[in-house]
Design a protein around this motif. Structure first.
Motif, mmCIF file in Angstrom:
data_model
loop_
_atom_site.group_PDB
_atom_site.id
_atom_site.type_symbol
_atom_site.label_atom_id
_atom_site.label_comp_id
_atom_site.label_asym_id
_atom_site.label_seq_id
_atom_site.Cartn_x
_atom_site.Cartn_y
_atom_site.Cartn_z
ATOM 1 N N ASN A 50 -1.968 -26.694 -37.072
ATOM 2 C CA ASN A 50 -1.040 -26.497 -35.963
ATOM 3 C C ASN A 50 0.413 -26.353 -36.394
ATOM 4 O O ASN A 50 1.293 -26.163 -35.549
ATOM 5 C CB ASN A 50 -1.155 -27.652 -34.966
ATOM 6 N N PHE A 54 0.979 -20.487 -33.129
ATOM 7 C CA PHE A 54 -0.410 -20.280 -32.761
ATOM 8 C C PHE A 54 -0.857 -18.841 -32.980
ATOM 9 O O PHE A 54 -2.002 -18.573 -33.340
ATOM 10 C CB PHE A 54 -0.637 -20.691 -31.302
ATOM 11 N N GLU A 55 0.051 -17.883 -32.781
ATOM 12 C CA GLU A 55 -0.360 -16.493 -32.905
ATOM 13 C C GLU A 55 -0.635 -16.088 -34.355
ATOM 14 O O GLU A 55 -1.232 -15.043 -34.613
ATOM 15 C CB GLU A 55 0.692 -15.544 -32.298
ATOM 16 N N ARG A 57 -2.102 -18.380 -36.632
ATOM 17 C CA ARG A 57 -3.120 -19.255 -37.209
ATOM 18 C C ARG A 57 -4.424 -18.495 -37.451
ATOM 19 O O ARG A 57 -4.882 -17.740 -36.597
ATOM 20 C CB ARG A 57 -3.393 -20.444 -36.281
ATOM 21 N N LEU A 60 -7.891 -21.214 -35.027
ATOM 22 C CA LEU A 60 -7.250 -21.680 -33.802
ATOM 23 C C LEU A 60 -8.213 -22.591 -33.051
ATOM 24 O O LEU A 60 -9.308 -22.179 -32.671
ATOM 25 C CB LEU A 60 -6.845 -20.492 -32.925
ATOM 26 N N ILE A 62 -8.699 -24.932 -29.740
ATOM 27 C CA ILE A 62 -8.170 -25.138 -28.395
ATOM 28 C C ILE A 62 -9.008 -26.194 -27.695
ATOM 29 O O ILE A 62 -10.219 -26.029 -27.550
ATOM 30 C CB ILE A 62 -8.190 -23.828 -27.578
ATOM 31 N N TRP A 72 1.278 -24.368 -25.927
ATOM 32 C CA TRP A 72 1.795 -23.027 -26.178
ATOM 33 C C TRP A 72 1.350 -22.020 -25.125
ATOM 34 O O TRP A 72 1.779 -20.865 -25.158
ATOM 35 C CB TRP A 72 1.358 -22.540 -27.555
ATOM 36 N N VAL A 102 -3.821 -13.496 -30.345
ATOM 37 C CA VAL A 102 -3.930 -14.382 -31.495
ATOM 38 C C VAL A 102 -4.584 -13.619 -32.643
ATOM 39 O O VAL A 102 -5.331 -12.669 -32.420
ATOM 40 C CB VAL A 102 -4.758 -15.646 -31.157
#
Length: 391
Positions: A50, A54-55, A57, A60, A62, A72, A102
């Motif tokens: 993290n 986030f875009e 990573r 990801l 969630i 985010w 993402v």
């Protein structure tokens, strides 16, 4: 497995656990093996992941509880000005302003029973692995999956007490890159056309409705399937119509399905089948005679099929068979044709069949006979007794 052993050596995992021995390590059968990870290490891994936006990573993760979204995630305002409101609808014709793009290769989404199915609006074109962790009796697959270009693996795991019924399955039909699917404690109402899927694993799933009542033939639904693995599916009685027309199938494994009674009579049509495992299936009584037509079969496992009392008379026609596992089967006589199994190298059985194979081994120097661990046999009998198979 080499990578997993490195994690264990570094104390990053709590060791390899085994749910139930089905195959053996030398056969590279690890379906019942799993790793335990300490909560602190998991939190640390997520924390490190993290640190990046986030875009950007590559992995990801969630976690969504109810309608609570990640920090985010774009929040829509309760009140909007007339200008903002107008711009919102104008831009929506071109691109959804609330959609987040993402670049993650691995996308993991965990939700609880209060999730709103419309919460997720992601553009994840680069994802190759999609993991859904659920705790709900009904779940609608996110619409954005339809637009994923590179997805190769879909894993859906339900951690609730009751099976999750998946809906909106037909969005998967548009994917030409989906190669593997693994479902755990899931119920599917029908078969959908998955042209590119090569491996399907079903663990503790409800499959009867999809297999027996589907309007789509299995061979048409998954024409390129190579590996089918079904475990702990209590409602499985027979395999779906059309499976024997799936010419690409090389591995068929069914284990711990106690109500499973028979293979299709046309099983011999699977000319490319190399592995057939029917193990820990208490009601399984007979191998069809057409099994002997599986000319490419190399591995046959019928361990702990306690209702199976004989082998096919013409089993010697399996000229490529190299391994036979038959521990826990009440077979007290072998057909004469076993002498024709010229390529058979390894047989694993219990003490009751051991002396039968010793006679065969005296005529075949390359044949290795092993007696199974009786502790495993005893544990299996105790498990059957607890489920009411014995009084």
């Amino acid at each position: 497995m080499i990578f997993i052993r490195k994690l264990t050596a570094l104390n990053l995992a709590a060791g390899i656990k085994v749910r139930r021995i089905v195959g053996r390590i030398e056969d590279n059968y690890y379906n019942n093996h799993f790793l335990m990870q300490h909560d602190l290490f998991r939190e640390l891994a997520i924390h490190i992941s993290n640190q990046e936006p986030f875009e950007n990573r590559k992995r990801l993760i969630i976690d969504v509880n109810g309608n609570h979204r990640p920090e985010w995630w774009p929040q829509q305002q309760q009140q909007q000005s007339i200008i903002t409101h107008t711009l919102f609808y104008i831009t929506k014709w071109f691109k959804d302003p609330n959609q987040k793009r993402v670049s993650a290769l691995i996308l993991s989404i965990s939700t609880d029973q209060n999730i709103n199915p419309d919460w997720c609006n992601i553009q994840a074109d680069d994802a190759i692995v999609m993991v859904l962790n659920l705790k709900t009796t009904e779940y609608t697959l996110p619409k954005f999956i339809k637009k994923m270009r590179d997805e190769g693996v879909l894993i859906v795991t339900n951690y609730g007490f009751l099976p999750t019924e998946l809906t909106n399955l037909r969005i998967l039909e548009s994917s030409w890159t989906l190669k593997r699917i693994r479902l755990q404690r899931v119920s599917g109402p029908y078969l959908c056309k998955l042209k590119s899927v090569c491996k399907l694993s079903l663990y503790m799933c409800e499959v009867k409705k999809a297999f027996e009542n589907s309007s789509v033939e299995f061979s048409n639904a998954m024409p390129n399937l190579v590996d089918l693995n079904i475990e702990y599916c209590d409602d499985l009685v027979k395999l779906p119509t059309g499976l024997c027309d799936t010419a690409t199938l090389k591995k068929l494994s069914i284990s711990h399905c106690h109500k499973f009674t028979e293979l299709p009579r046309e099983i011999g049509k699977l000319e490319n089948l190399e592995l057939l495992r029917i193990s820990y299936c208490a009601d399984f009584e007979k191998l069809p005679e057409s099994t002997t037509k599986l000319k490419n079969l190399r591995f046959l496992d019928i361990s702990f099929c306690v209702s199976l009392k004989k082998l096919p008379d013409k089993i010697g026609e399996l000229q490529n068979l190299t391994k036979l596992y038959m521990t826990g089967c009440p077979i007290h006589e072998l057909p004469d044709s076993v002498l024709d199994l010229k390529n058979l190298e390894s047989v694993i059985c219990d003490q009751y069949a051991f002396h039968l194979w010793e006679v065969i081994a005296s005529c075949c120097s390359r044949l290795n006979i092993k007696m199974s661990d009786m502790d495993v046999s005893l544990n299996w009998l105790l498990e059957l007794g607890s489920q009411g198979f014995f009084i």
